[in-house]
Design an enzyme around this catalytic site. Structure first.
Site, PDB file in Angstrom:
ATOM      1  N   GLY A   1      38.903  62.027   5.526  1.00  0.00           N
ATOM      2  CA  GLY A   1      37.715  61.052   5.090  1.00  0.00           C
ATOM      3  C   GLY A   1      37.784  60.763   3.730  1.00  0.00           C
TER       4      GLY A   1
ATOM      5  N   ASP B   1      33.907  72.859   6.044  1.00  0.00           N
ATOM      6  CA  ASP B   1      35.043  73.012   7.110  1.00  0.00           C
ATOM      7  C   ASP B   1      34.325  73.436   8.428  1.00  0.00           C
ATOM      8  OD1 ASP B   1      37.062  73.459   8.682  1.00  0.00           O
ATOM      9  OD2 ASP B   1      38.320  74.102   7.077  1.00  0.00           O
ATOM     10  N   VAL B   2      34.536  72.669   9.553  1.00  0.00           N
ATOM     11  CA  VAL B   2      33.835  73.097  10.707  1.00  0.00           C
ATOM     12  C   VAL B   2      34.797  74.030  11.494  1.00  0.00           C
ATOM     13  CG1 VAL B   2      32.488  70.834  10.780  1.00  0.00           C
ATOM     14  CG2 VAL B   2      34.772  71.180  11.908  1.00  0.00           C
TER      15      VAL B   2
ATOM     16  N   TYR C   1      47.146  67.249  18.917  1.00  0.00           N
ATOM     17  CA  TYR C   1      45.878  66.211  19.008  1.00  0.00           C
ATOM     18  C   TYR C   1      45.638  66.421  20.556  1.00  0.00           C
ATOM     19  CZ  TYR C   1      43.063  62.301  18.349  1.00  0.00           C
ATOM     20  OH  TYR C   1      41.828  61.651  18.674  1.00  0.00           O
TER      21      TYR C   1
HETATM   22  P1  NAD Z   1      39.043  59.983  10.571  1.00  0.00           P
HETATM   23  O1  NAD Z   1      40.106  60.719  10.013  1.00  0.00           O
HETATM   24  O2  NAD Z   1      38.710  58.665   9.662  1.00  0.00           O
HETATM   25  O3  NAD Z   1      37.725  60.899  10.530  1.00  0.00           O
HETATM   26  C1  NAD Z   1      37.824  62.194  10.862  1.00  0.00           C
HETATM   27  C2  NAD Z   1      36.829  62.952   9.615  1.00  0.00           C
HETATM   28  O4  NAD Z   1      36.868  64.216  10.286  1.00  0.00           O
HETATM   29  C3  NAD Z   1      37.368  62.771   8.333  1.00  0.00           C
HETATM   30  O5  NAD Z   1      36.314  62.407   7.446  1.00  0.00           O
HETATM   31  C4  NAD Z   1      38.058  64.393   7.986  1.00  0.00           C
HETATM   32  O6  NAD Z   1      37.792  64.415   6.745  1.00  0.00           O
HETATM   33  C5  NAD Z   1      36.854  64.968   9.014  1.00  0.00           C
HETATM   34  N1  NAD Z   1      37.452  66.288   9.148  1.00  0.00           N
HETATM   35  C6  NAD Z   1      38.293  66.691   9.734  1.00  0.00           C
HETATM   36  N2  NAD Z   1      38.724  67.834   9.685  1.00  0.00           N
HETATM   37  C7  NAD Z   1      37.500  68.534   9.516  1.00  0.00           C
HETATM   38  C8  NAD Z   1      36.998  69.764   9.284  1.00  0.00           C
HETATM   39  N3  NAD Z   1      37.670  71.013   9.830  1.00  0.00           N
HETATM   40  N4  NAD Z   1      35.708  70.019   8.866  1.00  0.00           N
HETATM   41  C9  NAD Z   1      35.063  68.970   8.401  1.00  0.00           C
HETATM   42  N5  NAD Z   1      35.430  67.797   8.462  1.00  0.00           N
HETATM   43  C10 NAD Z   1      36.720  67.499   8.881  1.00  0.00           C
HETATM   44  O7  NAD Z   1      39.166  59.616  12.184  1.00  0.00           O
HETATM   45  P2  NAD Z   1      38.409  58.854  12.721  1.00  0.00           P
HETATM   46  O8  NAD Z   1      39.173  57.496  13.562  1.00  0.00           O
HETATM   47  O9  NAD Z   1      37.119  58.575  12.276  1.00  0.00           O
HETATM   48  O10 NAD Z   1      38.240  59.730  14.112  1.00  0.00           O
HETATM   49  C11 NAD Z   1      36.783  60.362  14.403  1.00  0.00           C
HETATM   50  C12 NAD Z   1      36.668  60.977  15.764  1.00  0.00           C
HETATM   51  O11 NAD Z   1      36.914  60.053  16.795  1.00  0.00           O
HETATM   52  C13 NAD Z   1      37.975  62.087  15.874  1.00  0.00           C
HETATM   53  O12 NAD Z   1      37.462  63.276  16.538  1.00  0.00           O
HETATM   54  C14 NAD Z   1      38.958  61.347  16.759  1.00  0.00           C
HETATM   55  O13 NAD Z   1      39.608  62.283  17.459  1.00  0.00           O
HETATM   56  C15 NAD Z   1      38.226  60.539  17.656  1.00  0.00           C
HETATM   57  N6  NAD Z   1      38.668  59.476  17.903  1.00  0.00           N
HETATM   58  C16 NAD Z   1      38.972  58.287  17.285  1.00  0.00           C
HETATM   59  C17 NAD Z   1      39.600  57.098  17.857  1.00  0.00           C
HETATM   60  C18 NAD Z   1      39.937  55.959  16.880  1.00  0.00           C
HETATM   61  O14 NAD Z   1      40.583  54.984  17.471  1.00  0.00           O
HETATM   62  N7  NAD Z   1      39.484  55.851  15.835  1.00  0.00           N
HETATM   63  C19 NAD Z   1      40.326  57.351  18.905  1.00  0.00           C
HETATM   64  C20 NAD Z   1      39.964  58.314  19.925  1.00  0.00           C
HETATM   65  C21 NAD Z   1      39.238  59.256  19.267  1.00  0.00           C
END
Ligand code: NAD
Length: 322
Positions: free
Chosen positions: A36, A56-57, A148
């Site tokens: 992020g 960190d979750v 994933y």
């Molecule tokens: P992204 O990478 O932009 O966002 C993920 C966020 O989670 C980031 O800000 C990252 O820093 C944070 N993060 C990761 N691991 C972490 C941890 N251990 N502790 C705290 N923060 C943590 O990705 P996105 O596209 O925004 O995806 C968000 C969610 O939606 C995810 O769970 C993803 O699996 C799901 N998703 C997204 C899509 C898509 O098309 N964008 C599709 C299917 C599912």
């Protein structure tokens, strides 16, 4: 409501936080910034109803005295881009396995509702088309995407275990490919890769012969679907995505046309386990949430390209190539 959003600085998380703030909720965002970006939340800095915690979750995060207890926890923290499946493999698995467990425990301790951001990747390379929520999937446990896909499947199973064992109010949304402002240009997902290449006048990298299909949902439509699920009495899993299925080759051509680029297309070998087809069945979302996507790809692409134009124009496009 006071709502905790993990992954708040990410693409989906930051757009979802905006919606919650607009609806009058109080939001605590949690992120460790592994994928992020702080700038996604810059506009909320100092907002009276928004707090950001760097945590960190994958570890228990506790709940500081003085912060109002969350009434809902929305767990979105997980790297999600194919380029991260190698270098961030263990972190992805931990965010979805331990992260989901810790957030469910926190929800239980706080008496909060829980919502998991799952993915269409739980269907793997599907043999059923379009994918309904009843389809159990076709997923490799040992391929490169397993970190994933399988950790999300574990996360869903954990949510269901909390439902059965503790009668938890825990919901699951299965998100299909989503696009829009705040994606990272270098995150390896197809639209950012195509738009970035088009701006650089470089060939658009199409994996395989380009006949594989995807269906792209614009971010505001996704956010609407997740918000409706969170506020409903439904537990899911519920698919949220746009069933307008398109070949990757056609998307590449649309991006070239919409950017006015002189780029061509370059075909590359398809990566292992790359799904051939991906299209949501959204009957449930329509029936149970009254939801349907509204933003057509032409409109969504135009908005996304405008965002990338500003972003890349300011910082990342090589001089003289725009
Ligand atoms: P992204 O990478 O932009 O966002 C993920 C966020 O989670 C980031 O800000 C990252 O820093 C944070 N993060 C990761 N691991 C972490 C941890 N251990 N502790 C705290 N923060 C943590 O990705 P996105 O596209 O925004 O995806 C968000 C969610 O939606 C995810 O769970 C993803 O699996 C799901 N998703 C997204 C899509 C898509 O098309 N964008 C599709 C299917 C599912």
């Amino acid at each position: 409501m006071n709502i905790l959003v993990t992954g708040a600085a990410g693409f989906v998380g930051s757009n979802f936080c905006d919606r919650l703030i607009d609806e009058g909720h109080t939001v605590v965002g949690v992120d460790n910034f592994v994928t992020g970006r702080a700038r996604n939340l810059d506009h909320l800095a100092g907002h009276a109803r928004f707090t950001l915690r760097n945590a960190d979750v994958s570890e228990p995060i506790g709940w500081p005295d003085g912060l109002p207890k969350p009434a809902a926890i929305v767990h979105m923290a997980s790297p999600a881009s194919p380029v991260d499946f190698g270098p961030l493999a263990i972190r992805i698995m931990r965010a979805n396995a331990e992260g989901t467990y810790h957030m469910l425990e926190l929800a239980r301790a706080m008496g909060a509702r829980f919502l998991l951001a799952s993915t269409s990747e739980v269907y793997g390379d599907p043999e059923v088309h379009p994918q309904t929520e009843e389809y159990v999937g076709h997923v490799s446990t040992v391929g490169p995407r397993a970190v994933y896909d399988e950790s999300k499947r574990y996360a869903e199973a954990m949510v269901c275990a909390y439902r059965r064992q503790y009668q938890a109010d825990a919901r699951i949304v299965r998100i299909f490919n989503t696009y829009g402002p705040r994606m990272r240009p270098d995150d390896g997902r197809v639209l950012p890769a195509f738009i970035s290449a088009a701006f650089r006048e470089e060939p658009l990298p199409v994996q395989g012969d380009g006949s594989q299909t995807r269906s792209f949902c614009y971010i505001t439509d996704l956010v609407e679907g997740i918000y409706r699920l969170l506020m409903s009495d439904q537990l899911g899993p519920i698919n949220i995505g746009n069933p307008d299925e398109v070949t990757i080759k056609q998307v590449a051509e649309e991006v070239i046309a919409a950017t006015g680029s002189k780029s061509t297309i370059r075909y590359q070998p398809a990566p292992p386990d790359d799904p051939r087809r991906r299209c949501p069945d959204i009957t449930k979302a329509a029936r149970l949430l009254g939801w349907a996507p509204k933003v057509a790809r032409k409109e969504g692409l135009a908005r996304t390209i405008a965002y990338f134009r500003t972003l890349l124009g300011k910082t990342e496009a090589p001089a003289g190539k725009r």
